[in-house]
Design a protein around this motif. Structure first.
Motif, PDB file in Angstrom:
ATOM      1  N   THR A  17     144.704   9.974   6.096  1.00 22.15           N
ATOM      2  CA  THR A  17     144.426  10.723   7.324  1.00 22.15           C
ATOM      3  C   THR A  17     145.143  12.060   7.292  1.00 22.15           C
ATOM      4  O   THR A  17     144.561  13.111   7.599  1.00 22.15           O
ATOM      5  N   ASN A  18     146.413  12.038   6.906  1.00 22.60           N
ATOM      6  CA  ASN A  18     147.225  13.252   6.841  1.00 22.60           C
ATOM      7  C   ASN A  18     146.627  14.255   5.846  1.00 22.60           C
ATOM      8  O   ASN A  18     146.344  15.408   6.196  1.00 22.60           O
ATOM      9  N   GLY A  20     143.690  14.258   4.421  1.00 18.54           N
ATOM     10  CA  GLY A  20     142.327  14.621   4.806  1.00 18.54           C
ATOM     11  C   GLY A  20     142.295  15.681   5.895  1.00 18.54           C
ATOM     12  O   GLY A  20     141.483  16.611   5.851  1.00 18.54           O
ATOM     13  N   THR A  21     143.176  15.543   6.873  1.00 15.77           N
ATOM     14  CA  THR A  21     143.270  16.552   7.932  1.00 15.77           C
ATOM     15  C   THR A  21     143.704  17.889   7.355  1.00 15.77           C
ATOM     16  O   THR A  21     143.130  18.937   7.690  1.00 15.77           O
ATOM     17  N   GLN A  22     144.694  17.854   6.471  1.00 10.86           N
ATOM     18  CA  GLN A  22     145.145  19.098   5.844  1.00 10.86           C
ATOM     19  C   GLN A  22     143.990  19.782   5.117  1.00 10.86           C
ATOM     20  O   GLN A  22     143.779  20.991   5.266  1.00 10.86           O
ATOM     21  N   ALA A  24     140.780  19.436   5.550  1.00  7.58           N
ATOM     22  CA  ALA A  24     139.764  19.915   6.495  1.00  7.58           C
ATOM     23  C   ALA A  24     140.194  21.233   7.139  1.00  7.58           C
ATOM     24  O   ALA A  24     139.388  22.165   7.265  1.00  7.58           O
ATOM     25  N   ILE A  25     141.456  21.324   7.526  1.00 13.05           N
ATOM     26  CA  ILE A  25     141.960  22.551   8.147  1.00 13.05           C
ATOM     27  C   ILE A  25     141.875  23.709   7.153  1.00 13.05           C
ATOM     28  O   ILE A  25     141.410  24.801   7.495  1.00 13.05           O
ATOM     29  N   SER A  38     147.940  23.549   8.484  1.00 13.69           N
ATOM     30  CA  SER A  38     147.297  22.341   7.961  1.00 13.69           C
ATOM     31  C   SER A  38     148.301  21.201   7.819  1.00 13.69           C
ATOM     32  O   SER A  38     147.989  20.047   8.122  1.00 13.69           O
ATOM     33  N   ALA A  41     149.129  19.890  11.364  1.00 15.76           N
ATOM     34  CA  ALA A  41     148.009  19.088  11.877  1.00 15.76           C
ATOM     35  C   ALA A  41     147.930  17.742  11.163  1.00 15.76           C
ATOM     36  O   ALA A  41     147.733  16.696  11.801  1.00 15.76           O
ATOM     37  N   GLY A  42     148.086  17.743   9.853  1.00 12.58           N
ATOM     38  CA  GLY A  42     148.067  16.490   9.093  1.00 12.58           C
ATOM     39  C   GLY A  42     149.193  15.564   9.499  1.00 12.58           C
ATOM     40  O   GLY A  42     148.999  14.352   9.646  1.00 12.58           O
ATOM     41  N   THR A  45     148.221  13.961  12.942  1.00  8.17           N
ATOM     42  CA  THR A  45     147.205  12.911  12.892  1.00  8.17           C
ATOM     43  C   THR A  45     147.724  11.674  12.155  1.00  8.17           C
ATOM     44  O   THR A  45     147.471  10.543  12.583  1.00  8.17           O
TER      45      THR A  45
END
Length: 133
Positions: A17-18, A20-22, A24-25, A38, A41-42, A45
């Motif tokens: 999740t971490n 993946g969020t990074q 995506a950002i 990023s 945000a990671g 989440t």
């Protein structure tokens, strides 16, 4: 052993999740402070996912009310400050040394693995304490 396997699985889910969020950002925004944003945000989440999984399945914790859940989450997040420094240290070190996103993410995964190992002990003792299973 089952608890350790579940904890490792949940750490892997939170790590995915971490990271993946990074990713995506970074794909959506490449302006000033993109890397820092990023990673923040990671971290956020990953923290939320890990808290939800840990409190329910690792520590069998059920808050009496929203105030207790909020206090527990705050303490859980505070225990993560030191482990976050380890995680970010590895990620930024790998970025500095290797200067590729793949190696930066590898550094993040290594830092998260070390951090999660330490965080379990902190959470068991100080966050969920005698209320855990």
């Amino acid at each position: 052993m089952k608890l350790a396997a579940m904890y490792a699985l949940f750490a892997a889910v939170a790590t995915a999740t971490n990271i993946g969020t990074q990713d995506a950002i970074i794909r959506m925004y490449d302006g000033p402070f993109a890397l820092l944003l990023s990673i923040i945000a990671g971290t956020g989440t990953g923290l939320l996912v890990k808290y939800i999984l840990d409190k329910r399945y690792i520590f069998s914790f059920q808050a009496r009310d929203i105030a207790e859940d909020s206090r527990t989450f705050l303490l859980y997040a505070l225990m993560g400050v030191v482990t976050t420094v380890v995680f970010w240290g590895f990620e930024f070190l790998f970025e500095f040394v290797f200067a590729t996103k793949e190696m930066r993410y590898l550094g993040g995964v290594i830092g998260l693995a070390i951090g999660y190992f330490t965080k379990y002990e902190l959470d068991k003792r100080y966050v969920f304490g005698s209320r855990s299973a």
